[in-house]
Motif scaffolding. Structure first.
Motif, PDB file in Angstrom:
ATOM      1  N   THR A  18       2.042  -4.602  -9.833  1.00 31.95           N
ATOM      2  CA  THR A  18       1.269  -3.847  -8.838  1.00 31.95           C
ATOM      3  C   THR A  18       0.999  -4.679  -7.589  1.00 31.95           C
ATOM      4  O   THR A  18       1.073  -4.169  -6.467  1.00 31.95           O
ATOM      5  CB  THR A  18      -0.050  -3.370  -9.468  1.00 31.95           C
ATOM      6  N   ASP A  19       0.685  -5.943  -7.754  1.00 38.81           N
ATOM      7  CA  ASP A  19       0.383  -6.775  -6.586  1.00 38.81           C
ATOM      8  C   ASP A  19       1.618  -6.971  -5.712  1.00 38.81           C
ATOM      9  O   ASP A  19       1.522  -6.967  -4.473  1.00 38.81           O
ATOM     10  CB  ASP A  19      -0.188  -8.113  -7.033  1.00 38.81           C
ATOM     11  N   ALA A  52       2.073  -3.866  -3.722  1.00 40.23           N
ATOM     12  CA  ALA A  52       1.111  -3.815  -2.617  1.00 40.23           C
ATOM     13  C   ALA A  52       1.623  -4.619  -1.428  1.00 40.23           C
ATOM     14  O   ALA A  52       1.526  -4.170  -0.272  1.00 40.23           O
ATOM     15  CB  ALA A  52      -0.244  -4.343  -3.079  1.00 40.23           C
ATOM     16  N   ARG A  53       2.163  -5.780  -1.697  1.00 37.45           N
ATOM     17  CA  ARG A  53       2.721  -6.585  -0.600  1.00 37.45           C
ATOM     18  C   ARG A  53       3.912  -5.875   0.029  1.00 37.45           C
ATOM     19  O   ARG A  53       4.090  -5.892   1.258  1.00 37.45           O
ATOM     20  CB  ARG A  53       3.123  -7.969  -1.114  1.00 37.45           C
ATOM     21  N   VAL A  72      -2.094   4.996  -3.227  1.00 45.71           N
ATOM     22  CA  VAL A  72      -1.693   5.198  -1.835  1.00 45.71           C
ATOM     23  C   VAL A  72      -1.576   6.685  -1.554  1.00 45.71           C
ATOM     24  O   VAL A  72      -1.449   7.499  -2.472  1.00 45.71           O
ATOM     25  CB  VAL A  72      -0.341   4.511  -1.522  1.00 45.71           C
ATOM     26  N   VAL A  81      -2.824   2.731   1.925  1.00 47.86           N
ATOM     27  CA  VAL A  81      -3.513   2.250   0.727  1.00 47.86           C
ATOM     28  C   VAL A  81      -4.933   2.823   0.713  1.00 47.86           C
ATOM     29  O   VAL A  81      -5.711   2.612   1.640  1.00 47.86           O
ATOM     30  CB  VAL A  81      -3.546   0.715   0.680  1.00 47.86           C
ATOM     31  N   MET A 110      -2.932   0.504  -8.241  1.00 50.46           N
ATOM     32  CA  MET A 110      -3.348   0.729  -6.855  1.00 50.46           C
ATOM     33  C   MET A 110      -3.027   2.175  -6.526  1.00 50.46           C
ATOM     34  O   MET A 110      -2.295   2.851  -7.266  1.00 50.46           O
ATOM     35  CB  MET A 110      -2.627  -0.212  -5.891  1.00 50.46           C
ATOM     36  N   PRO A 112      -6.820  -0.591  -3.288  1.00 48.08           N
ATOM     37  CA  PRO A 112      -6.038  -1.826  -3.436  1.00 48.08           C
ATOM     38  C   PRO A 112      -5.884  -2.199  -4.906  1.00 48.08           C
ATOM     39  O   PRO A 112      -6.572  -1.653  -5.774  1.00 48.08           O
ATOM     40  CB  PRO A 112      -6.873  -2.860  -2.676  1.00 48.08           C
ATOM     41  N   PRO A 113      -4.962  -3.109  -5.216  1.00 49.87           N
ATOM     42  CA  PRO A 113      -4.738  -3.467  -6.627  1.00 49.87           C
ATOM     43  C   PRO A 113      -6.022  -3.895  -7.332  1.00 49.87           C
ATOM     44  O   PRO A 113      -6.824  -4.666  -6.792  1.00 49.87           O
ATOM     45  CB  PRO A 113      -3.744  -4.626  -6.541  1.00 49.87           C
ATOM     46  N   HIS A 114      -6.215  -3.377  -8.534  1.00 49.98           N
ATOM     47  CA  HIS A 114      -7.412  -3.677  -9.308  1.00 49.98           C
ATOM     48  C   HIS A 114      -7.138  -3.394 -10.783  1.00 49.98           C
ATOM     49  O   HIS A 114      -6.333  -2.534 -11.116  1.00 49.98           O
ATOM     50  CB  HIS A 114      -8.596  -2.824  -8.829  1.00 49.98           C
ATOM     51  N   ALA A 151       2.724  -3.033   2.333  1.00 50.72           N
ATOM     52  CA  ALA A 151       1.873  -3.381   3.469  1.00 50.72           C
ATOM     53  C   ALA A 151       2.597  -3.060   4.779  1.00 50.72           C
ATOM     54  O   ALA A 151       3.798  -3.281   4.909  1.00 50.72           O
ATOM     55  CB  ALA A 151       1.509  -4.860   3.403  1.00 50.72           C
TER      56      ALA A 151
END
Length: 296
Positions: free
Chosen positions: A98-99, A102-103, A130, A112, A128, A115-117, A106
Protein backbone atom coordinates in the motif's frame (compact mmCIF):
# COMPACT_ATOMS: atom_id res chain seq x y z
CA UNK A 1 -30.06 -22.13 -2.21
CA UNK A 2 -27.70 -20.47 -4.73
CA UNK A 3 -24.34 -19.26 -3.46
CA UNK A 4 -23.10 -15.81 -4.43
CA UNK A 5 -19.63 -14.99 -5.75
CA UNK A 6 -17.12 -14.19 -6.92
CA UNK A 7 -17.14 -10.64 -8.16
CA UNK A 8 -16.83 -10.55 -11.96
CA UNK A 9 -17.21 -6.87 -12.81
CA UNK A 10 -17.57 -3.40 -11.29
CA UNK A 11 -19.35 -0.97 -13.60
CA UNK A 12 -18.50 2.73 -13.23
CA UNK A 13 -20.52 5.52 -14.81
CA UNK A 14 -18.00 8.09 -16.01
CA UNK A 15 -18.52 11.49 -17.64
CA UNK A 16 -15.25 11.13 -19.56
CA UNK A 17 -14.55 7.56 -20.58
CA UNK A 18 -11.31 8.31 -22.40
CA UNK A 19 -9.86 10.01 -19.34
CA UNK A 20 -10.95 7.14 -17.09
CA UNK A 21 -9.37 4.56 -19.38
CA UNK A 22 -6.15 6.55 -19.65
CA UNK A 23 -5.78 7.06 -15.89
CA UNK A 24 -6.50 3.43 -15.00
CA UNK A 25 -4.13 2.29 -17.72
CA UNK A 26 -1.30 4.66 -16.87
CA UNK A 27 -1.44 4.53 -13.07
CA UNK A 28 -3.22 1.32 -12.04
CA UNK A 29 -1.97 -0.99 -14.79
CA UNK A 30 -5.51 -1.80 -15.97
CA UNK A 31 -5.53 -2.63 -19.68
CA UNK A 32 -8.60 -2.34 -21.90
CA UNK A 33 -9.60 -5.68 -23.44
CA UNK A 34 -12.78 -4.42 -25.12
CA UNK A 35 -13.87 -1.03 -26.47
CA UNK A 36 -17.18 -2.03 -28.04
CA UNK A 37 -20.25 0.21 -27.57
CA UNK A 38 -22.71 -0.98 -24.96
CA UNK A 39 -24.90 -3.63 -26.57
CA UNK A 40 -28.67 -3.23 -26.79
CA UNK A 41 -29.23 -6.50 -24.96
CA UNK A 42 -27.07 -5.35 -22.02
CA UNK A 43 -28.87 -2.00 -21.88
CA UNK A 44 -32.22 -3.83 -21.78
CA UNK A 45 -30.89 -6.13 -19.07
CA UNK A 46 -30.19 -3.06 -16.93
CA UNK A 47 -33.65 -1.63 -17.59
CA UNK A 48 -31.95 1.23 -19.47
CA UNK A 49 -32.52 0.54 -23.19
CA UNK A 50 -31.65 4.15 -24.02
CA UNK A 51 -28.04 3.46 -23.05
CA UNK A 52 -27.47 1.19 -26.05
CA UNK A 53 -24.45 2.25 -28.11
CA UNK A 54 -22.97 4.32 -25.29
CA UNK A 55 -19.19 4.22 -25.26
CA UNK A 56 -18.09 1.34 -23.07
CA UNK A 57 -14.78 -0.27 -22.12
CA UNK A 58 -13.77 -3.34 -20.17
CA UNK A 59 -10.42 -3.30 -18.34
CA UNK A 60 -8.55 -5.96 -16.36
CA UNK A 61 -5.45 -5.69 -14.18
CA UNK A 62 -2.56 -6.18 -16.62
CA UNK A 63 -5.21 -7.34 -19.10
CA UNK A 64 -6.32 -10.48 -17.26
CA UNK A 65 -7.99 -11.83 -14.18
CA UNK A 66 -11.40 -12.80 -12.87
CA UNK A 67 -12.65 -9.28 -12.13
CA UNK A 68 -13.06 -6.39 -14.57
CA UNK A 69 -13.68 -2.68 -14.33
CA UNK A 70 -16.28 -1.59 -16.89
CA UNK A 71 -16.62 2.09 -17.79
CA UNK A 72 -19.81 3.40 -19.39
CA UNK A 73 -19.99 6.94 -20.74
CA UNK A 74 -22.57 8.81 -18.67
CA UNK A 75 -23.76 12.35 -18.06
CA UNK A 76 -22.15 14.13 -15.08
CA UNK A 77 -23.97 13.83 -11.77
CA UNK A 78 -23.52 17.18 -9.98
CA UNK A 79 -25.37 16.06 -6.86
CA UNK A 80 -23.26 12.98 -6.13
CA UNK A 81 -20.66 13.08 -3.36
CA UNK A 82 -18.68 10.03 -2.33
CA UNK A 83 -19.82 8.44 0.96
CA UNK A 84 -22.94 10.61 1.14
CA UNK A 85 -25.22 8.07 -0.53
CA UNK A 86 -26.54 4.58 0.01
CA UNK A 87 -25.52 1.81 -2.38
CA UNK A 88 -22.17 0.76 -3.82
CA UNK A 89 -19.73 3.13 -2.14
CA UNK A 90 -16.34 1.73 -3.16
CA UNK A 91 -14.37 -1.07 -4.79
CA UNK A 92 -11.42 -2.56 -2.94
CA UNK A 93 -8.38 -3.66 -4.94
CA UNK A 94 -5.74 -6.04 -3.64
CA UNK A 95 -2.24 -4.55 -3.84
CA UNK A 96 1.21 -5.83 -2.95
CA UNK A 97 2.39 -2.80 -0.96
CA UNK A 98 0.00 0.00 0.00
CA UNK A 99 2.77 2.47 0.82
CA UNK A 100 4.46 1.86 -2.54
CA UNK A 101 1.13 2.41 -4.30
CA UNK A 102 0.70 5.70 -2.41
CA UNK A 103 4.07 6.89 -3.67
CA UNK A 104 3.17 5.75 -7.19
CA UNK A 105 -0.13 7.66 -7.16
CA UNK A 106 1.30 10.87 -5.67
CA UNK A 107 0.78 13.86 -7.97
CA UNK A 108 -1.66 12.00 -10.21
CA UNK A 109 -5.34 12.64 -10.82
CA UNK A 110 -6.25 10.03 -8.19
CA UNK A 111 -7.16 12.11 -5.14
CA UNK A 112 -6.02 10.57 -1.86
CA UNK A 113 -8.85 10.74 0.69
CA UNK A 114 -7.29 8.27 3.12
CA UNK A 115 -3.49 7.96 3.34
CA UNK A 116 -1.94 4.55 4.08
CA UNK A 117 -2.91 3.26 7.52
CA UNK A 118 -3.40 0.02 9.40
CA UNK A 119 -7.05 -0.80 9.99
CA UNK A 120 -8.53 0.10 13.36
CA UNK A 121 -9.24 -3.54 14.24
CA UNK A 122 -5.99 -5.16 13.02
CA UNK A 123 -2.45 -4.11 12.15
CA UNK A 124 -2.18 -6.98 9.66
CA UNK A 125 -4.16 -5.12 6.99
CA UNK A 126 -2.97 -1.82 5.54
CA UNK A 127 -5.11 0.31 3.24
CA UNK A 128 -5.49 3.67 1.59
CA UNK A 129 -8.41 5.27 -0.23
CA UNK A 130 -8.56 7.42 -3.35
CA UNK A 131 -11.17 9.02 -5.57
CA UNK A 132 -10.93 8.24 -9.27
CA UNK A 133 -11.87 10.39 -12.26
CA UNK A 134 -15.61 9.65 -11.97
CA UNK A 135 -15.63 10.30 -8.19
CA UNK A 136 -15.55 6.55 -7.64
CA UNK A 137 -13.91 5.52 -4.38
CA UNK A 138 -11.20 2.87 -4.47
CA UNK A 139 -9.63 1.13 -1.49
CA UNK A 140 -6.09 -0.11 -2.14
CA UNK A 141 -5.34 -2.81 0.41
CA UNK A 142 -2.55 -5.20 1.27
CA UNK A 143 -2.54 -8.05 3.76
CA UNK A 144 0.79 -8.15 5.56
CA UNK A 145 0.21 -11.80 6.42
CA UNK A 146 -2.45 -14.45 5.99
CA UNK A 147 -5.41 -14.20 8.35
CA UNK A 148 -7.56 -17.21 9.16
CA UNK A 149 -10.74 -15.13 9.29
CA UNK A 150 -10.21 -13.63 5.81
CA UNK A 151 -9.64 -15.96 2.85
CA UNK A 152 -8.41 -13.45 0.27
CA UNK A 153 -6.44 -13.72 -2.97
CA UNK A 154 -2.77 -12.87 -3.25
CA UNK A 155 -1.88 -9.85 -5.37
CA UNK A 156 -0.30 -10.98 -8.63
CA UNK A 157 0.69 -7.44 -9.55
CA UNK A 158 1.50 -4.22 -7.73
CA UNK A 159 -2.21 -3.34 -8.18
CA UNK A 160 -4.50 -6.28 -8.79
CA UNK A 161 -8.22 -6.91 -9.02
CA UNK A 162 -11.32 -6.11 -6.97
CA UNK A 163 -11.88 -8.58 -4.15
CA UNK A 164 -14.26 -6.57 -1.95
CA UNK A 165 -17.09 -4.18 -2.77
CA UNK A 166 -18.29 -1.74 -0.12
CA UNK A 167 -22.05 -1.39 0.30
CA UNK A 168 -23.54 1.40 2.39
CA UNK A 169 -26.96 0.58 3.81
CA UNK A 170 -29.44 1.68 6.45
CA UNK A 171 -28.49 -1.22 8.71
CA UNK A 172 -26.28 -4.29 8.78
CA UNK A 173 -29.34 -6.37 9.60
CA UNK A 174 -31.21 -5.38 6.43
CA UNK A 175 -28.20 -6.17 4.21
CA UNK A 176 -27.43 -9.43 5.99
CA UNK A 177 -31.04 -10.58 5.74
CA UNK A 178 -31.42 -9.80 2.03
CA UNK A 179 -28.19 -11.42 0.87
CA UNK A 180 -28.72 -14.48 3.08
CA UNK A 181 -32.34 -15.00 2.02
CA UNK A 182 -31.87 -14.49 -1.71
CA UNK A 183 -28.21 -15.15 -2.42
CA UNK A 184 -27.13 -17.82 0.02
CA UNK A 185 -24.60 -15.88 2.10
CA UNK A 186 -23.99 -16.56 5.77
CA UNK A 187 -25.00 -13.92 8.31
CA UNK A 188 -21.87 -11.90 9.08
CA UNK A 189 -21.24 -10.54 12.58
CA UNK A 190 -21.14 -6.76 12.94
CA UNK A 191 -18.08 -4.96 14.32
CA UNK A 192 -17.83 -1.37 15.52
CA UNK A 193 -14.90 0.19 13.65
CA UNK A 194 -13.48 3.55 12.62
CA UNK A 195 -14.06 4.28 8.90
CA UNK A 196 -12.10 7.50 8.41
CA UNK A 197 -13.22 8.24 4.85
CA UNK A 198 -16.85 7.98 5.93
CA UNK A 199 -16.53 10.18 9.00
CA UNK A 200 -14.43 12.71 7.04
CA UNK A 201 -16.97 12.84 4.21
CA UNK A 202 -19.90 13.38 6.55
CA UNK A 203 -18.15 15.81 8.90
CA UNK A 204 -18.22 13.48 11.90
CA UNK A 205 -15.55 13.26 14.62
CA UNK A 206 -12.58 11.13 13.51
CA UNK A 207 -13.09 8.68 16.38
CA UNK A 208 -16.67 7.91 15.24
CA UNK A 209 -17.32 4.18 14.96
CA UNK A 210 -19.65 2.54 12.49
CA UNK A 211 -21.12 -0.92 12.27
CA UNK A 212 -19.39 -3.02 9.60
CA UNK A 213 -19.82 -6.63 8.53
CA UNK A 214 -17.72 -8.64 6.06
CA UNK A 215 -20.07 -10.93 4.13
CA UNK A 216 -18.08 -13.82 2.67
CA UNK A 217 -18.71 -14.87 -0.94
CA UNK A 218 -17.28 -17.64 -3.07
CA UNK A 219 -13.93 -17.27 -4.84
CA UNK A 220 -12.24 -15.32 -2.03
CA UNK A 221 -14.48 -12.27 -2.35
CA UNK A 222 -16.45 -10.23 0.17
CA UNK A 223 -19.13 -7.60 0.45
CA UNK A 224 -18.27 -5.10 3.17
CA UNK A 225 -21.57 -3.84 4.57
CA UNK A 226 -21.36 -0.43 6.26
CA UNK A 227 -24.21 1.00 8.33
CA UNK A 228 -24.44 4.58 7.10
CA UNK A 229 -25.23 7.66 9.22
CA UNK A 230 -28.83 8.85 9.38
CA UNK A 231 -28.14 11.84 7.11
CA UNK A 232 -27.05 9.61 4.20
CA UNK A 233 -28.96 10.18 0.96
CA UNK A 234 -30.39 7.59 -1.43
CA UNK A 235 -28.41 6.88 -4.59
CA UNK A 236 -30.37 8.20 -7.54
CA UNK A 237 -29.71 8.27 -11.26
CA UNK A 238 -29.96 11.45 -13.31
CA UNK A 239 -32.91 10.78 -15.62
CA UNK A 240 -32.07 7.89 -17.95
CA UNK A 241 -28.48 7.52 -16.71
CA UNK A 242 -26.89 4.85 -14.57
CA UNK A 243 -26.40 5.69 -10.90
CA UNK A 244 -23.24 7.80 -10.51
CA UNK A 245 -19.75 6.43 -9.81
CA UNK A 246 -19.99 2.70 -8.98
CA UNK A 247 -23.29 1.90 -10.65
CA UNK A 248 -23.46 -1.91 -10.80
CA UNK A 249 -21.57 -4.83 -9.30
CA UNK A 250 -21.69 -8.18 -11.10
CA UNK A 251 -21.42 -11.54 -9.34
CA UNK A 252 -21.52 -15.18 -10.31
CA UNK A 253 -24.47 -17.21 -9.02
CA UNK A 254 -25.39 -20.88 -9.26
CA UNK A 255 -29.06 -20.54 -10.19
CA UNK A 256 -30.89 -17.33 -11.08
CA UNK A 257 -34.34 -18.82 -10.66
CA UNK A 258 -33.62 -20.05 -7.13
CA UNK A 259 -32.89 -16.54 -5.85
CA UNK A 260 -36.56 -15.56 -5.74
CA UNK A 261 -35.60 -12.07 -6.85
CA UNK A 262 -37.62 -9.73 -9.03
CA UNK A 263 -35.43 -8.72 -11.97
CA UNK A 264 -35.47 -5.42 -13.87
CA UNK A 265 -36.00 -7.34 -17.11
CA UNK A 266 -36.17 -11.02 -18.07
CA UNK A 267 -32.85 -12.87 -17.81
CA UNK A 268 -30.84 -12.89 -21.03
CA UNK A 269 -27.91 -14.89 -22.33
CA UNK A 270 -25.25 -12.46 -23.57
CA UNK A 271 -22.27 -13.57 -25.65
CA UNK A 272 -19.89 -10.66 -25.04
CA UNK A 273 -17.55 -10.17 -22.07
CA UNK A 274 -17.92 -10.15 -19.13
CA UNK A 275 -20.91 -12.49 -19.65
CA UNK A 276 -19.26 -15.02 -21.98
CA UNK A 277 -22.57 -16.61 -22.88
CA UNK A 278 -23.90 -16.82 -19.34
CA UNK A 279 -27.52 -16.15 -18.47
CA UNK A 280 -27.70 -12.82 -16.64
CA UNK A 281 -30.19 -10.64 -14.79
CA UNK A 282 -30.21 -7.51 -12.62
CA UNK A 283 -31.99 -6.96 -9.31
CA UNK A 284 -32.16 -4.09 -6.82
CA UNK A 285 -30.76 -4.69 -3.34
CA UNK A 286 -31.81 -3.36 0.07
CA UNK A 287 -29.78 -0.14 -0.25
CA UNK A 288 -30.98 0.54 -3.79
CA UNK A 289 -27.83 -1.06 -5.22
CA UNK A 290 -27.91 -2.68 -8.66
CA UNK A 291 -26.83 -6.33 -8.44
CA UNK A 292 -26.01 -8.07 -11.72
CA UNK A 293 -26.06 -11.86 -11.51
CA UNK A 294 -24.33 -14.13 -14.01
CA UNK A 295 -25.37 -17.75 -13.84
CA UNK A 296 -22.41 -20.12 -13.57
Amino acid sequence: MPVLGGITCVTIATPDIERSISLYNDHLGYLPTSRSPLGAETARLWGKPQLAQRACALLYPQGNGPTAIRFVQSAPSPHYRAFHHLGWNAAELMVQDTDAVARHLANTAFKVIGPPHDLSFTDKIRAMQVLGPANEALYLTCFKEKMAEFDVPEARYSIDGVFIVILGGVSIASINEFYARHLGTQLAPAMNVVISVLSDAQGLPPETKFELAAIALRDKCFIEADAMPAATLPRSAEGPELPPAIAIVSFLIDDLAATGLKFLSPPQRIASAPYHGRLAAVAVGPAGELIELLQR
